[in-house]
Enzyme design. Structure first.
Site, PDB file in Angstrom:
ATOM      1  N   LYS A 193      10.378  57.993  75.772  1.00 29.82           N
ATOM      2  CA  LYS A 193       9.249  58.929  75.843  1.00 29.82           C
ATOM      3  C   LYS A 193       8.693  59.282  74.468  1.00 29.82           C
ATOM      4  CE  LYS A 193      10.169  58.599  80.102  1.00 29.82           C
ATOM      5  NZ  LYS A 193       9.489  57.539  80.850  1.00 29.82           N
ATOM      6  N   GLU A 240       8.074  69.520  72.655  1.00 30.17           N
ATOM      7  CA  GLU A 240       6.660  69.656  73.018  1.00 30.17           C
ATOM      8  C   GLU A 240       6.377  71.122  73.308  1.00 30.17           C
ATOM      9  OE1 GLU A 240       5.413  67.405  76.446  1.00 30.17           O
ATOM     10  OE2 GLU A 240       5.543  65.511  75.373  1.00 30.17           O
ATOM     11  N   HIS A 263      11.572  68.195  90.888  1.00 25.79           N
ATOM     12  CA  HIS A 263      11.107  66.904  90.386  1.00 25.79           C
ATOM     13  C   HIS A 263      11.076  65.806  91.437  1.00 25.79           C
ATOM     14  CE1 HIS A 263      10.953  68.731  86.492  1.00 25.79           C
ATOM     15  NE2 HIS A 263      12.205  69.100  86.599  1.00 25.79           N
ATOM     16  N   ARG A 296       5.634  50.733  86.907  1.00 27.02           N
ATOM     17  CA  ARG A 296       6.046  50.145  88.184  1.00 27.02           C
ATOM     18  C   ARG A 296       5.020  50.500  89.263  1.00 27.02           C
ATOM     19  NH1 ARG A 296       8.915  55.135  87.755  1.00 27.02           N
ATOM     20  NH2 ARG A 296       8.119  56.548  89.344  1.00 27.02           N
TER      21      ARG A 296
HETATM   22  C1  MV4 Z   1       6.070  69.341  80.712  1.00 25.20           C
HETATM   23  C2  MV4 Z   1       5.718  70.517  81.396  1.00 25.20           C
HETATM   24  C3  MV4 Z   1       5.054  71.497  80.691  1.00 25.20           C
HETATM   25  N1  MV4 Z   1       4.767  71.318  79.378  1.00 25.20           N
HETATM   26  N2  MV4 Z   1       5.745  69.196  79.414  1.00 25.20           N
HETATM   27  C4  MV4 Z   1       8.818  67.470  84.127  1.00 25.20           C
HETATM   28  C5  MV4 Z   1       9.421  66.103  84.245  1.00 25.20           C
HETATM   29  C6  MV4 Z   1       8.978  65.339  83.058  1.00 25.20           C
HETATM   30  N3  MV4 Z   1       8.508  64.058  83.482  1.00 25.20           N
HETATM   31  C7  MV4 Z   1       7.914  66.137  82.415  1.00 25.20           C
HETATM   32  N4  MV4 Z   1       7.873  67.424  83.080  1.00 25.20           N
HETATM   33  C8  MV4 Z   1       7.131  68.455  82.588  1.00 25.20           C
HETATM   34  N5  MV4 Z   1       6.747  68.349  81.299  1.00 25.20           N
HETATM   35  C9  MV4 Z   1       5.121  70.183  78.764  1.00 25.20           C
HETATM   36  N6  MV4 Z   1       4.845  70.036  77.477  1.00 25.20           N
HETATM   37  C10 MV4 Z   1       6.069  70.635  82.745  1.00 25.20           C
HETATM   38  C11 MV4 Z   1       6.788  69.606  83.342  1.00 25.20           C
HETATM   39  C12 MV4 Z   1       7.119  69.793  84.728  1.00 25.20           C
HETATM   40  C13 MV4 Z   1       6.585  68.965  85.717  1.00 25.20           C
HETATM   41  C14 MV4 Z   1       5.741  67.906  85.418  1.00 25.20           C
HETATM   42  C15 MV4 Z   1       5.224  67.108  86.408  1.00 25.20           C
HETATM   43  C16 MV4 Z   1       5.553  67.363  87.732  1.00 25.20           C
HETATM   44  C17 MV4 Z   1       6.380  68.382  88.042  1.00 25.20           C
HETATM   45  C18 MV4 Z   1       6.917  69.197  87.058  1.00 25.20           C
HETATM   46  C19 MV4 Z   1       7.763  70.255  87.398  1.00 25.20           C
HETATM   47  C20 MV4 Z   1       8.284  71.042  86.421  1.00 25.20           C
HETATM   48  C21 MV4 Z   1       7.979  70.807  85.086  1.00 25.20           C
END
Ligand code: MV4
Length: 504
Positions: free
Chosen positions: A117, A202, A237, A296
């Site tokens: 990432k 982040e 998630h 994917r």
């Molecule tokens: C974030 C975020 C808020 N701010 N990054 C969750 C899994 C990972 N793939 C990235 N995720 C997140 N990153 C920043 N800078 C909130 C999440 C997040 C989230 C993102 C997509 C779908 C569901 C989520 C549930 C909780 C937190």
């Protein structure tokens, strides 16, 4: 090269989906299966099937070496990995190529660049793609670096695992004092999950939505996007429902176009070919940031297929064959609205506890605008070895209102006997004012949604508007013959009469 045989290195509904695409293209199919999947649908549908080993994935669907051997012995030209298992393993994609097999997916270099990432962030950022403010470079940050960079980024912030995905190794930091302990916890979790304790930082984007763009690239340098999917409705998630278009993007064609071209730019940054997805976080003010790329085919690809008319799996195979894509960006239009409910073997009344057992009966909804992608049938046993996805119920409607009404109807028709399913969860969701109004972010299911009582009932203008649309739609559908209505059908009327009372 002979293109007429493909091995599908997967199971369940996605293996069936890929076999169907092959059938339509006149391609022979080779299934692989574990001891738990002898009776599985993908084994029955394929032209040939080979046993991989015992039920646990490590001894079956993750045995890349055995799968490659079977592909070679059976004379397959290519391997389709589906999603999960070996789909995002650059070493497996590379091993396929070295064995003289095509991998129906991107190049190993694109998988690895996006798999890390921090590397992904640095790569797309250098190409002009907006990322959430945070640490720069390709990672390898020490605790001292992180403690120094934290205050520069500002709080609240997120510690994320570079090998991450699925929220593992992620920690929110609201107070600088907590940083050392949370860095330690994130590293330990990431080390345990991925064998890699690297993390980066982040800024935390609060109340964001998760909106992703489907992209397709061919081996001739063409890259297009197929519009967006709204994926904010998830729990821990795990996505539960996806739709296309996103109600948040709605008719803001300018936003869609800007996000779409950024998605294409991100894919181009790693010289992407085949199907992929660019995930964005979108805040309340419509600022959007690249989150990650999934290299994917995704679970939720059908909603994009329904609104674009593109068969993404057939396009993947065409691309792997070295052909040009059948579409240019200008050919594509989003037509109508599609919603997908993931039907899982889990108990929504008991904290979504996975449910196992024999499926004794199944009644699958059909009719106008309904598609069900499933890997099970009566007699099949849901085992604890794999994920709990039973099927995907996908509906299409001319409008979001029609899609919601159709989903209600289809959920009511759907009967699965033998295991508990989350169908009642989806039925409650369809009745939620916030869902109807498209007013939800990634916290909605966990923080505001409950199975017993519908959440707040404030008649907010947007909600009133969507109910009005539901009513209008329903009225145009009032046909001459009134058939006997069952309970769920009545509940559509319940909402409508509630709205009508609100108007008096
Ligand atoms: C974030 C975020 C808020 N701010 N990054 C969750 C899994 C990972 N793939 C990235 N995720 C997140 N990153 C920043 N800078 C909130 C999440 C997040 C989230 C993102 C997509 C779908 C569901 C989520 C549930 C909780 C937190």
């Amino acid at each position: 090269m002979i293109f007429n045989k493909v091995l599908i290195a997967n199971r369940g509904e996605i293996a069936v989906r890929v076999i169907r695409a092959c059938r339509e293209l006149g391609i022979q199919t080779v299934a692989v299966y574990s001891e738990a999947d002898r009776q599985a649908l993908h084994v029955r549908y394929a032209d040939e099937a080979y046993l991989l080993g015992p039920a646990p994935s490590r001894e079956s669907y993750l045995r890349g070496d055995r799968i490659i051997e079977i592909a070679q012995k059976s004379g397959a030209w290519a391997i389709h990995p589906g999603y999960g298992f070996l789909a995002e393993r650059a070493d497996f994609a590379q091993a396929c190529l070295e064995a003289g097999l095509a991998f129906i997916g991107p190049k190993p270099s694109a998988i690895s660049a996006m798999g890390d990432k921090a590397v992904a962030r640095a790569t797309v950022s250098a190409a002009g793609v907006p990322v959430v403010p945070g640490t720069e470079g390709e990672g390898g940050l020490r605790d001292e670096d992180l403690l120094e960079l934290g205050p520069k980024i500002g709080f609240p912030l997120l510690i994320k695992a570079t090998a991450g995905g699925g929220g593992k190794g992620m920690r929110e930091v609201h107070d600088p004092q907590e940083m050392p302990a949370l860095i330690h916890a994130a590293r330990r979790e990431a080390e345990a999950a991925f064998g890699d304790g690297n993390v980066y930082l982040e800024k935390l984007v609060e109340g964001a939505r998760h909106i992703e763009f489907q992209v397709l690239g061919d081996l001739h340098g063409n890259v297009i996007h197929l519009g967006e999917r709204e994926c904010s409705l998830q729990r821990r998630h795990q996505k539960l429902l996806e739709e296309s278009p996103s109600p948040f993007v709605g008719d803001d064609e300018d936003l869609r176009q800007r996000m779409g071209s950024v998605a294409v730019r991100a894919a181009r940054a790693v010289d992407y070919a085949n199907a992929g997805t660019i995930e964005f976080l979108v805040d309340k003010d419509k600022n959007f940031y690249f989150l990650e790329m999934n290299t994917r085919l995704q679970v939720e690809h059908p909603v994009t297929e329904m609104v674009t008319g593109v068969d993404i799996v057939k396009e993947q195979i065409r691309i792997a064959r070295g052909r040009q894509m059948r579409y240019t960006q200008e050919d594509l239009r989003l037509n109508g609205w599609a919603i997908e409910c993931r039907i899982n073997a889990e108990d929504p009344y008991n904290n979504f506890l996975p449910s196992t057992g024999h499926i004794t009966h199944c009644l699958i909804p059909t009719g106008p605008g309904v598609r069900v992608d499933t890997g099970v049938y009566p007699g099949f046993e849901i085992s604890p070895y794999y994920d709990s996805l039973i099927s995907k119920l996908i509906v299409w409607g001319e409008t979001r209102a029609e899609a919601i009404l159709r989903m209600r109807r289809a959920l009511e028709e759907y009967k699965i006997v033998g295991v508990r399913t989350n169908i009642p969860f989806h039925q409650n969701l369809m009745d939620s004012h916030r869902f109807m109004g498209g007013q939800f972010d990634t916290r909605f299911v966990e923080e505001r949604f409950s199975m017993d009582a519908a959440e707040d009932k404030d008649p907010q203008p947007q909600i009133a508007a969507i109910i009005a649309t539901l009513v209008a739609h329903r009225q145009t559908q009032r046909a001459a013959h009134i058939i006997q209505r069952n309970e769920r059908d009545t509940s559509n009327w319940k909402w409508i009469s509630r709205w009508e009372r609100m108007q008096r």
